[in-house]
Design an enzyme around this catalytic site. Structure first.
Site, short mmCIF file in Angstrom:
data_model
loop_
_atom_site.label_atom_id
_atom_site.label_comp_id
_atom_site.label_asym_id
_atom_site.label_seq_id
_atom_site.Cartn_x
_atom_site.Cartn_y
_atom_site.Cartn_z
N ASP A 117 0.85 -1.20 0.00
CA ASP A 117 0.00 0.00 0.00
C ASP A 117 0.88 1.25 0.00
O ASP A 117 1.84 1.34 0.76
CB ASP A 117 -0.91 0.00 1.24
CG ASP A 117 -1.91 -1.15 1.20
OD1 ASP A 117 -2.18 -1.66 0.10
OD2 ASP A 117 -2.40 -1.55 2.27
N THR A 192 2.18 -11.64 -9.17
CA THR A 192 1.19 -11.54 -8.10
C THR A 192 -0.15 -11.13 -8.73
O THR A 192 -0.19 -10.75 -9.91
CB THR A 192 1.60 -10.48 -7.05
OG1 THR A 192 1.31 -9.18 -7.57
CG2 THR A 192 3.07 -10.57 -6.71
N1 SAM Z 1 0.81 -8.72 -2.46
C1 SAM Z 1 -0.47 -8.85 -3.12
C2 SAM Z 1 -0.33 -8.66 -4.61
O1 SAM Z 1 0.74 -8.18 -5.05
O2 SAM Z 1 -1.24 -9.05 -5.35
C3 SAM Z 1 -1.50 -7.87 -2.53
C4 SAM Z 1 -1.20 -6.41 -2.73
S1 SAM Z 1 -2.36 -5.34 -1.88
C5 SAM Z 1 -2.23 -3.83 -2.70
C6 SAM Z 1 -1.52 -5.00 -0.35
C7 SAM Z 1 -1.89 -5.96 0.77
O3 SAM Z 1 -1.06 -5.72 1.88
C8 SAM Z 1 -3.32 -5.82 1.25
O4 SAM Z 1 -3.96 -7.06 1.23
C9 SAM Z 1 -3.18 -5.25 2.66
O5 SAM Z 1 -4.21 -5.65 3.52
C10 SAM Z 1 -1.83 -5.81 3.07
N2 SAM Z 1 -1.16 -5.01 4.10
C11 SAM Z 1 -0.96 -3.67 4.07
N3 SAM Z 1 -0.32 -3.27 5.17
C12 SAM Z 1 -0.09 -4.36 5.92
C13 SAM Z 1 0.53 -4.59 7.18
N4 SAM Z 1 1.02 -3.57 7.90
N5 SAM Z 1 0.59 -5.86 7.64
C14 SAM Z 1 0.08 -6.88 6.94
N6 SAM Z 1 -0.53 -6.73 5.72
C15 SAM Z 1 -0.62 -5.49 5.23
#
Ligand code: SAM
Length: 212
Positions: A117, A192
């Site tokens: 994010d 991904t």
């Molecule tokens: N990595 C996957 C992809 O590339 O398809 C998902 C990308 S998505 C934009 C980012 C993911 O990171 C989300 O599911 C979000 O909930 C998770 N996330 C963000 N901050 C996080 C944190 N501090 N701890 C664990 N997960 C987190």
């Protein structure tokens, strides 16, 4: 990524054998969870888990842990594991800020961050997963010659991530601003969910591999 609230997702996660509950209790003892001493690789912010599942299927000699903050998203990964169980992959639902409570020094051999994010407001920079604050946490748990690999299509986040390396004591081993056309780094690349979506829209994918 936040999916529509799925009723009962927390309960379904609590009942899932693919999720390690109370992960702090396994700090320093993750080899017991996998019942072997193989290296452990983690993805932080795994989303729906496709990358972790493809890697785990391709590399049975490695143990994988997918970390995701939100139950509704993790549920999708659990559903995929129910269709295609993998003995070398488990999931944790947690905020990565707590990662040093869950893993001991040198317990992790590789860390993946994919399409983290962006947290575009300056005051939220500390929440970005490639920030120097998070790099300091990764420094605690990663083996001395361990690597961290980060992919994104977000220019500002990638520029920020590169700027954070030196103050945090990390160095770049490889950097590309067009992964899919990079002769070396594109080899064996596993996409991904977000990578597939954004590259199909024509966005170049950025990647670095770092060490300290
Ligand atoms: N990595 C996957 C992809 O590339 O398809 C998902 C990308 S998505 C934009 C980012 C993911 O990171 C989300 O599911 C979000 O909930 C998770 N996330 C963000 N901050 C996080 C944190 N501090 N701890 C664990 N997960 C987190």
């Amino acid at each position: 990524m936040r999916l529509r609230n799925v009723t009962g997702s927390r309960e379904m996660i609590a009942d899932s054998k693919y999720v390690v509950h109370n992960p702090q209790e396994h700090k320093g003892k993750w080899s017991e969870v996998f019942e072997n001493d193989r290296p452990i690789h983690i993805e932080i912010g795994m989303g729906k888990g496709r990358f972790m599942m493809d890697l785990a299927a391709a590399n049975p000699q490695i143990n994988y842990i997918g970390i995701e903050k939100y139950s509704t998203v993790l549920l999708r990964a659990i559903q995929k594991m129910e269709e295609n169980e993998l003995p070398n992959l488990v999931f944790i639902r947690m905020d990565a800020e707590e990662i040093c409570d869950v893993f001991a020094k040198d317990e992790i051999s590789k860390i993946y961050l994919n399409f983290s994010d962006p947290w575009p407001k300056d005051r939220h920079a500390k929440r970005r997963l490639p920030s120097k604050e998070f790099l300091a946490r990764y420094n605690e748990i990663l083996i001395p010659d361990g690597r961290l690999e980060f992919k994104t299509d977000n220019t500002d986040l990638f520029d920020f991530a590169l700027e954070e390396l030196e103050p945090a004591g990390w160095k770049a081993e490889a950097v590309t601003r067009d992964l899919h056309h990079d002769e070396v780094l594109s080899q064996g690349n596993i996409m991904t969910e977000y990578e597939e979506k954004f590259s199909s829209m024509g966005n170049p994918i950025y990647k670095y591999i770092i060490y300290r």
